[in-house]
Design an enzyme around this catalytic site. Structure first.
Site, short mmCIF file in Angstrom:
data_model
loop_
_atom_site.label_atom_id
_atom_site.label_comp_id
_atom_site.label_asym_id
_atom_site.label_seq_id
_atom_site.Cartn_x
_atom_site.Cartn_y
_atom_site.Cartn_z
N GLN A 130 0.82 -1.22 0.00
CA GLN A 130 0.00 0.00 0.00
C GLN A 130 0.86 1.27 0.00
O GLN A 130 0.50 2.29 0.58
CB GLN A 130 -0.95 0.00 1.20
CG GLN A 130 -2.16 -0.91 1.03
CD GLN A 130 -3.07 -0.44 -0.11
OE1 GLN A 130 -3.16 0.75 -0.41
NE2 GLN A 130 -3.75 -1.37 -0.75
N SER A 131 2.00 1.21 -0.66
CA SER A 131 2.91 2.36 -0.69
C SER A 131 2.28 3.58 -1.39
O SER A 131 1.85 3.49 -2.54
CB SER A 131 4.19 1.96 -1.43
OG SER A 131 4.94 3.09 -1.79
N ASN A 132 2.25 4.69 -0.68
CA ASN A 132 1.81 5.95 -1.30
C ASN A 132 2.81 6.42 -2.33
O ASN A 132 2.46 7.00 -3.36
CB ASN A 132 1.66 7.04 -0.23
CG ASN A 132 0.59 6.70 0.78
OD1 ASN A 132 -0.56 6.47 0.42
ND2 ASN A 132 0.96 6.66 2.05
#
Ligand SMILES: *Cc1c(COP(=O)(O)O)cnc(C)c1O
Length: 330
Positions: free
Chosen positions: A74-76
């Site tokens: 879920q890396s921004n």
């Protein structure tokens, strides 16, 4: 005068800056201001866009046609790279650490929409990340492409420029409101925002304490990482700048169960701030940092610095909230 390197205009800046009056009153402590770096864009929102203005300028200057970067599922940061790569017509390849089950929600959904190539790696495989970067760069070279590698979070001597520039913006915000904040508070994960703000405050002569709240790793890790990034910046761009006085101030007390996993208290804080101020925090970064800041204000930890104002830099992360909506209990 600071000599900025080449930069693309990708972030919607300056971002809004204003006091959270109701929350400050409720706390009865210092006045809390917010720097809305969650508004640097719609889908490309958050702190990573500021760093990518400089990193992607360098990628284009080097004639690269492909971007490789890494992060959690879920890396921004990866989501920002996927969307900005599409915006610039570059191929994007994401190396994702399988820290959670890769469901196509939140940031990962947007990575897919943006057409990024995605490779998932187990925690064990991900330990050899440098080797994976090299292998993929060679893979693209063999196809006649030129790949630019962006480290996790875009945090290195080049990405740091994004928050040197943000510090300049903040100094203008402070002048406009005639304030001299005791502290600038933010969430830290890969340390580029932290190192950039620390150096930016020195370069722009802002007399304040940069106070970071870790969302993973311990304070010693951030001391080392910040130092390494600062040294890289210095050797690349400005050997004459004295960075010896820059020492990271990191709290590792509010990480909670793990990276990406928050306790109930963080979700309660997210709900309270949303209802009271219309600000959406996230459970991976900003919720933990905001909760930590409020706890520390209550404990009197901020009164050691002069001034009645504290600034919280909202670094984004909204899509991570949607990826964990089950935790909100509605
Ligand atoms: C990446 C990120 C951070 C941490 O920034 P670093 O420069 O990696 O330390 C904070 N908040 C959000 C929402 C992020 O995506």
């Amino acid at each position: 005068m600071i000599n900025y390197p080449e930069r693309l205009n990708l972030a919607q800046t300056p971002t809004p800056f204003y006091p959270l009056e109701r929350l400050s009153k409720q706390l009865g402590g210092p006045r809390i201001w917010i720097k809305r770096d969650d508004l640097t864009g719609a889908a490309t929102s958050g702190n990573k866009v500021r760093k990518l203005e400089f990193l992607l300028a360098e990628a284009l200057a080097k004639g690269c046609d492909t971007l490789i970067t890494s992060g959690g599922v879920q890396s921004n940061h990866c989501r920002s790279v996927a969307l900005l790569g599409a915006q610039l017509g570059l191929k994007v390849h994401l190396l994702l650490r399988a820290d959670i089950e890769p469901k196509p929600v939140g940031n990962l959904l947007l990575d897919q929409l943006a057409g990024a190539t995605i490779s998932h790696y187990s925690l064990d495989e991900y330990r050899g990340l440098n080797k994976l970067f090299n292998q993929w760069q060679e893979h693209y070279a063999a196809l006649g492409r030129k790949a630019y590698a962006i480290p996790t979070g875009g945090s290195n001597g080049t990405g740091m420029w994004g928050y040197i520039a943000a510090a300049e913006e903040l100094s203008q915000d402070f002048q406009r409101h005639a304030i001299s904040p005791a502290a600038i508070v933010h969430a830290t994960g890969s340390a580029g925002t932290q190192a950039g703000l620390m150096l930016g405050c020195q370069l722009h002569q802002i007399n304040t304490q940069v106070k970071a709240y870790a969302v993973c790793d311990n304070a010693e890790y951030f001391t080392r990482k910040v130092r390494g990034d600062l040294e890289q910046w210095q050797s690349h761009y400005s050997p004459q700048t004295d960075i010896s006085g820059l020492v990271a101030d990191t709290s590792d007390e509010y990480i909670g169960p793990a990276y990406g996993v928050a306790g109930e208290e963080v979700f309660e804080c997210i709900k309270e701030v949303a209802a009271l101020e219309g600000i959406l925090l996230d459970p991976v970064y900003t919720g933990k940092a905001f909760f930590g800041m409020i706890e520390d204000i209550k404990k009197g930890k901020f009164s050691q610095w002069d001034g009645d104002d504290i600034v919280f830099v909202h670094t984004g992360g909204l899509f991570g909230l949607f990826a964990q909506q089950h935790r909100l209990g509605y």
